[in-house]
Design a protein around this motif. Structure first.
Motif, PDB file in Angstrom:
ATOM      1  N   CYS A 175       1.030  -1.288   0.057  1.00  0.00           N
ATOM      2  CA  CYS A 175      -0.051   0.025  -0.062  1.00  0.00           C
ATOM      3  C   CYS A 175       0.898   1.248  -0.005  1.00  0.00           C
ATOM      4  O   CYS A 175       0.483   2.323  -0.907  1.00  0.00           O
ATOM      5  CB  CYS A 175      -0.909  -0.047   1.140  1.00  0.00           C
ATOM      6  SG  CYS A 175      -2.379  -1.313   1.181  1.00  0.00           S
ATOM      7  N   GLN A 194       2.309   1.900  -3.507  1.00  0.00           N
ATOM      8  CA  GLN A 194       1.311   2.038  -4.554  1.00  0.00           C
ATOM      9  C   GLN A 194       0.987   3.601  -4.187  1.00  0.00           C
ATOM     10  O   GLN A 194       0.860   4.401  -5.136  1.00  0.00           O
ATOM     11  CB  GLN A 194      -0.024   1.403  -4.237  1.00  0.00           C
ATOM     12  CG  GLN A 194       0.013  -0.251  -4.743  1.00  0.00           C
ATOM     13  CD  GLN A 194      -1.022  -1.138  -4.402  1.00  0.00           C
ATOM     14  OE1 GLN A 194      -2.025  -0.582  -3.558  1.00  0.00           O
ATOM     15  NE2 GLN A 194      -0.871  -2.088  -4.862  1.00  0.00           N
ATOM     16  N   ASP A 195       0.997   3.793  -3.127  1.00  0.00           N
ATOM     17  CA  ASP A 195       0.442   5.436  -2.650  1.00  0.00           C
ATOM     18  C   ASP A 195       1.664   6.341  -3.294  1.00  0.00           C
ATOM     19  O   ASP A 195       1.528   7.333  -3.713  1.00  0.00           O
ATOM     20  CB  ASP A 195       0.572   5.699  -1.266  1.00  0.00           C
ATOM     21  CG  ASP A 195      -0.908   5.090  -0.974  1.00  0.00           C
ATOM     22  OD1 ASP A 195      -1.853   4.987  -1.708  1.00  0.00           O
ATOM     23  OD2 ASP A 195      -0.941   5.070   0.393  1.00  0.00           O
ATOM     24  N   LYS A 214       1.401   6.549  -7.072  1.00  0.00           N
ATOM     25  CA  LYS A 214       0.432   7.436  -7.400  1.00  0.00           C
ATOM     26  C   LYS A 214       0.679   8.761  -7.238  1.00  0.00           C
ATOM     27  O   LYS A 214       0.368   9.659  -7.999  1.00  0.00           O
ATOM     28  CB  LYS A 214      -0.871   7.069  -6.484  1.00  0.00           C
ATOM     29  CG  LYS A 214      -1.600   5.844  -7.030  1.00  0.00           C
ATOM     30  CD  LYS A 214      -2.650   5.751  -5.830  1.00  0.00           C
ATOM     31  CE  LYS A 214      -3.363   4.368  -6.343  1.00  0.00           C
ATOM     32  NZ  LYS A 214      -4.595   4.137  -5.260  1.00  0.00           N
TER      33      LYS A 214
END
Length: 92
Positions: free
Chosen positions: A79, A82-83, A86
């Motif tokens: 996570c 992924q953040d 992004k």
């Protein structure tokens, strides 16, 4: 090269650092009352778990192996990654 046990430990430290409840990692590790008997990873995790509770407001303590097992650490790191990606895409 990191062995798998080291990777999990470093991932837990990174997750704790992302909490931002302390200014530096020194807040976790520097303690005048730190016990000298820490000889292995489970003892280190127990110590860091106690220190984390003193410095953080996060609901889940990444050093508490009963609340966050190795699979949950891996999931949390995915996570975080992924953040990060992004955010990079948003900056372009």
């Amino acid at each position: 090269m990191l062995v798998p046990d080291d990777k999990e430990l470093f991932d837990r430290i990174y997750l704790a650092y992302t909490e931002r409840a302390f200014s530096t990692l020194e807040d976790l590790f520097l303690d005048e009352e730190r016990p000298n008997y820490i000889e292995d990873t489970p003892q280190l995790l127990a110590y860091l778990s106690e220190r984390f509770l003193l410095t953080s407001k996060r609901a889940i303590n990444p050093f508490d192996t009963e609340l966050m097992d190795a699979d949950e650490v891996n999931e949390a790191m995915l996570c975080v990654k992924q953040d990060y990606f992004k955010q990079l895409e948003a900056e372009d």
